[in-house]
Design an enzyme around this catalytic site. Structure first.
Site, PDB file in Angstrom:
ATOM      1  N   CYS A 175       0.803  -1.237   0.000  1.00 56.10           N
ATOM      2  CA  CYS A 175       0.000   0.000   0.000  1.00 56.10           C
ATOM      3  C   CYS A 175       0.833   1.284   0.000  1.00 56.10           C
ATOM      4  CB  CYS A 175      -0.969  -0.006   1.174  1.00 56.10           C
ATOM      5  SG  CYS A 175      -2.131  -1.363   1.051  1.00 56.10           S
ATOM      6  N   HIS A 227      -3.314   6.370   4.872  1.00 59.30           N
ATOM      7  CA  HIS A 227      -3.757   5.253   4.035  1.00 59.30           C
ATOM      8  C   HIS A 227      -5.167   4.852   4.474  1.00 59.30           C
ATOM      9  CE1 HIS A 227      -3.941   1.667   1.800  1.00 59.30           C
ATOM     10  NE2 HIS A 227      -3.636   0.828   2.778  1.00 59.30           N
ATOM     11  N   ASN A 269     -10.242   0.082   0.504  1.00 58.55           N
ATOM     12  CA  ASN A 269      -8.780   0.121   0.465  1.00 58.55           C
ATOM     13  C   ASN A 269      -8.318  -0.129  -0.978  1.00 58.55           C
ATOM     14  OD1 ASN A 269      -6.042  -0.306   0.618  1.00 58.55           O
ATOM     15  ND2 ASN A 269      -6.136  -1.777   2.318  1.00 58.55           N
TER      16      ASN A 269
HETATM   17  N1  ACO Z   1     -18.329 -10.003   8.094  1.00 61.52           N
HETATM   18  C1  ACO Z   1     -18.700 -10.541   9.266  1.00 61.52           C
HETATM   19  N2  ACO Z   1     -17.845 -11.062  10.150  1.00 61.52           N
HETATM   20  C2  ACO Z   1     -16.537 -11.031   9.823  1.00 61.52           C
HETATM   21  C3  ACO Z   1     -16.073 -10.492   8.614  1.00 61.52           C
HETATM   22  C4  ACO Z   1     -17.028  -9.963   7.734  1.00 61.52           C
HETATM   23  N3  ACO Z   1     -16.693  -9.416   6.556  1.00 61.52           N
HETATM   24  N4  ACO Z   1     -14.727 -10.592   8.585  1.00 61.52           N
HETATM   25  C5  ACO Z   1     -14.357 -11.178   9.721  1.00 61.52           C
HETATM   26  N5  ACO Z   1     -15.448 -11.472  10.477  1.00 61.52           N
HETATM   27  C6  ACO Z   1     -15.502 -12.118  11.771  1.00 61.52           C
HETATM   28  C7  ACO Z   1     -14.335 -13.046  12.016  1.00 61.52           C
HETATM   29  O1  ACO Z   1     -14.567 -14.299  11.438  1.00 61.52           O
HETATM   30  C8  ACO Z   1     -14.316 -13.126  13.529  1.00 61.52           C
HETATM   31  O2  ACO Z   1     -15.305 -14.015  13.948  1.00 61.52           O
HETATM   32  P1  ACO Z   1     -15.037 -14.987  15.188  1.00 61.52           P
HETATM   33  O3  ACO Z   1     -14.819 -14.073  16.363  1.00 61.52           O
HETATM   34  O4  ACO Z   1     -16.292 -15.797  15.239  1.00 61.52           O
HETATM   35  O5  ACO Z   1     -13.823 -15.768  14.835  1.00 61.52           O
HETATM   36  C9  ACO Z   1     -14.743 -11.724  13.955  1.00 61.52           C
HETATM   37  O6  ACO Z   1     -15.385 -11.132  12.797  1.00 61.52           O
HETATM   38  C10 ACO Z   1     -13.591 -10.833  14.369  1.00 61.52           C
HETATM   39  O7  ACO Z   1     -12.544 -10.974  13.420  1.00 61.52           O
HETATM   40  P2  ACO Z   1     -11.260 -10.070  13.475  1.00 61.52           P
HETATM   41  O8  ACO Z   1     -10.362 -10.442  12.340  1.00 61.52           O
HETATM   42  O9  ACO Z   1     -10.683 -10.063  14.854  1.00 61.52           O
HETATM   43  O10 ACO Z   1     -11.941  -8.645  13.189  1.00 61.52           O
HETATM   44  P3  ACO Z   1     -11.280  -7.251  13.249  1.00 61.52           P
HETATM   45  O11 ACO Z   1     -12.004  -6.383  14.178  1.00 61.52           O
HETATM   46  O12 ACO Z   1      -9.777  -7.342  13.406  1.00 61.52           O
HETATM   47  O13 ACO Z   1     -11.579  -6.688  11.776  1.00 61.52           O
HETATM   48  C11 ACO Z   1     -10.387  -6.387   9.737  1.00 61.52           C
HETATM   49  C12 ACO Z   1     -11.081  -7.378  10.659  1.00 61.52           C
HETATM   50  C13 ACO Z   1     -11.442  -5.422   9.223  1.00 61.52           C
HETATM   51  C14 ACO Z   1      -9.777  -7.171   8.571  1.00 61.52           C
HETATM   52  C15 ACO Z   1      -9.300  -5.617  10.494  1.00 61.52           C
HETATM   53  O14 ACO Z   1      -8.487  -6.508  11.204  1.00 61.52           O
HETATM   54  C16 ACO Z   1      -8.422  -4.783   9.604  1.00 61.52           C
HETATM   55  O15 ACO Z   1      -8.857  -3.844   8.981  1.00 61.52           O
HETATM   56  N6  ACO Z   1      -7.099  -5.075   9.597  1.00 61.52           N
HETATM   57  C17 ACO Z   1      -6.159  -4.319   8.821  1.00 61.52           C
HETATM   58  C18 ACO Z   1      -6.196  -4.809   7.434  1.00 61.52           C
HETATM   59  C19 ACO Z   1      -5.353  -3.939   6.561  1.00 61.52           C
HETATM   60  O16 ACO Z   1      -5.354  -2.763   6.695  1.00 61.52           O
HETATM   61  N7  ACO Z   1      -4.609  -4.539   5.668  1.00 61.52           N
HETATM   62  C20 ACO Z   1      -3.780  -3.772   4.797  1.00 61.52           C
HETATM   63  C21 ACO Z   1      -3.908  -4.411   3.511  1.00 61.52           C
HETATM   64  S1  ACO Z   1      -3.309  -3.385   2.297  1.00 61.52           S
HETATM   65  C22 ACO Z   1      -2.068  -4.099   1.364  1.00 61.52           C
HETATM   66  O17 ACO Z   1      -0.890  -3.900   1.624  1.00 61.52           O
HETATM   67  C23 ACO Z   1      -2.510  -4.953   0.205  1.00 61.52           C
END
Ligand code: ACO
Length: 329
Positions: free
Chosen positions: A114, A256, A286
Site C-alpha cells: 500500500c 492510508h 482500500n
Molecule cells: N463479516 C462478518 N464477520 C466477519 C467479517 C465480515 N466481513 N470478517 C471477519 N469477520 C468475523 C471473524 O470471522 C471473527 O469471527 P469470530 O470471532 O467468530 O472468529 C470476527 O469477525 C472478528 O474478526 P477479526 O479479524 O478479529 O476482526 P477485526 O475487528 O480485526 O476486523 C479487519 C477485521 C477489518 C480485517 C481488520 O483486522 C483490519 O482492517 N485489519 C487491517 C487490514 C489492513 O489494513 N490490511 C492492509 C492491507 S493493504 C495491502 O498492503 C494490500
C-alpha cells in the site's frame, strides 16, 4: 541537495462499477452493519474485466499532466507503485509510457504494498533534488479486486480498485510549494501477514494453486491492524521531528485508507483533530497504492486543500512496509 521538488499536478481514475456492502452480503456471510462499523466502508469500485492497472493509471496520468500544464514529452522519468501490475513483466511503467507516447527514459515499478506511492514519491524526490530530472510522473495504482478471494469474508469486503497520479517537478526559488521530507521503511519479518502466496518463483502457478485460490490475498487482519498504527505513527514522528515540526504545524493528514478504526487510532496517537484528517474510505475502500494519491487529487481539485497548506501523508502495507511524505502544496 541542489534543487527542491514540488507537486505540480495530480490526477485520478476510478472504475465506474460499484460493489456495495449489500452486494457483498450476497457473496459471503457478512452484513452492511458489520462492514460499516468494523471498517468504515460502504462501497468500493471494481475494474472492468477488460481493463488493467495501466489503463486506469494512464487516465490518471493524463489528468495530472493537464493540471501541471505539461505535455507527456516533458516527463523524464516514470515510477509506478503497484502490487497488481498488468503483467509480472514488462513493468506497468513501460506500458503507461507506451500509452502516453514517450520513450527512452527510465521507467520502472516499485513493489511496496500500500505505501507504493509513498515509496515512489521518496525516490522521485531524490532524482529531482540531485538535478537528474525536472519532471517525474509518479503513479500509485492497484486493482486488488483482481486478486481478491470473494469466498473469504475476512478480506473480500476491504478492497477496491483505483489509480492516482502525481507530477513531481523541480521547484523554482520563488515557489513556496515543496516536497519537504519523506521517510520509508520495511520489515520483512512480517512478510507472511499479508501475502499473495502463489504465482512467483516460490510457488509457481499450477492447477493446484488455482484450485486452492493461492493467487488471491491472504491476510492476518488483526495482526496487521496493530502494526499499522504503530508503523505509521513512527514514520510520521520521524519526518516531523527531522523538520522541527509537530502535528500542530500540519494543516492536513492524509492516512492510508485501510480501516476507519486504524485512521481513528492513528489520529488519536498523533493528537490530530479528525477535522484535519482526509477520509474517503466510505466510497472506495482500500485501493492499496492508490488511496493517498486519489484522496490528494480529490481535495486539491475540490479546493479543500489550498496552495501553501502543509500536508502529512502516511501509509503501511505488505512487506510490512511503511512511510510518510510531508509536503507544502
Ligand atoms: N463479516 C462478518 N464477520 C466477519 C467479517 C465480515 N466481513 N470478517 C471477519 N469477520 C468475523 C471473524 O470471522 C471473527 O469471527 P469470530 O470471532 O467468530 O472468529 C470476527 O469477525 C472478528 O474478526 P477479526 O479479524 O478479529 O476482526 P477485526 O475487528 O480485526 O476486523 C479487519 C477485521 C477489518 C480485517 C481488520 O483486522 C483490519 O482492517 N485489519 C487491517 C487490514 C489492513 O489494513 N490490511 C492492509 C492491507 S493493504 C495491502 O498492503 C494490500
Amino acid at each position: 541537495m541542489r534543487y527542491s521538488a514540488k507537486i505540480k499536478g495530480t490526477g485520478r481514475s476510478l472504475p465506474e462499477k460499484i460493489l456495495n456492502n449489500f452486494d457483498l452480503e450476497k457473496l459471503v456471510e457478512t452484513s452492511d452493519e458489520w462492514i460499516k462499523t468494523r471498517t468504515g466502508m460502504s462501497e468500493r469500485r471494481v475494474s472492468a474485466d477488460d481493463k488493467a492497472s495501466s489503463d486506469y493509471a494512464t487516465a490518471a496520468a493524463e489528468q495530472a499532466l493537464q493540471m501541471a500544464e505539461l505535455h507527456a514529452k516533458d516527463i523524464d522519468m516514470v515510477i509506478v507503485g503497484t502490487v497488481t501490475p498488468d503483467h509480472a513483466f514488462p513493468s506497468t511503467a513501460c506500458l503507461i509510457m507506451k500509452n502516453l507516447g514517450i520513450k527512452n527514459m527510465p521507467g520502472f515499478d516499485i513493489s511496496a504494498g500500500c505505501p507504493g506511492w509513498i515509496f515512489t514519491m521518496n525516490i522521485a524526490k531524490q532524482y529531482i533534488e540531485n538535478g537528474t530530472c525536472e519532471n517525474i510522473l509518479v503513479v500509485g495504482v492497484d486493482m486488488l479486486t483482481k486478486i481478491t478471494n470473494y469466498k473469504d469474508r475476512n478480506t473480500c469486503v476491504l478492497f477496491g480498485d483505483a489509480a492516482g497520479a502525481t507530477v513531481i517537478s523541480r521547484a523554482e526559488d520563488k515557489d513556496i510549494s515543496r516536497l519537504i521530507d519523506s521517510d520509508i521503511s520495511a520489515d520483512g519479518n512480517y512478510w507472511d501477514l499479508l501475502v499473495q502466496p502463489a504465482g512467483g518463483s516460490r510457488t509457481p502457478a499450477s492447477y493446484n494453486t488455482v484450485r486452492e485460490r493461492q493467487h488471491t490475498i491472504v491476510m492476518e487482519g488483526n495482526k496487521v491492524f496493530k502494526l499499522a498504527v504503530r508503523s505509521m505513527y513512527n514514520s510520521c514522528e520521524t519526518v516531523l521531528k527531522r523538520n522541527n515540526m509537530d502535528t500542530n504545524s500540519v494543516d492536513w493528514v492524509i492516512p492510508h485508507q485501510a480501516n476507519m478504526r486504524i485512521i481513528d487510532a492513528l489520529a488519536k496517537k498523533l493528537k490530530v483533530d479528525m477535522k484535519k484528517v482526509i477520509i474517503n474510505i466510505e466510497k472506495y475502500g482500500n485501493t492499496s497504492a492508490a488511496t493517498i494519491p486519489v484522496a490528494l487529487d480529490e481535495v486539491i481539485r475540490s479546493g479543500k486543500i489550498r496552495h501553501g497548506d502543509i500536508v502529512l501523508m502516511t501509509s503501511f502495507g505488505a512487506g510490512l512496509t511503511s512511510g510518510s511524505v510531508l509536503v507544502r502544496i
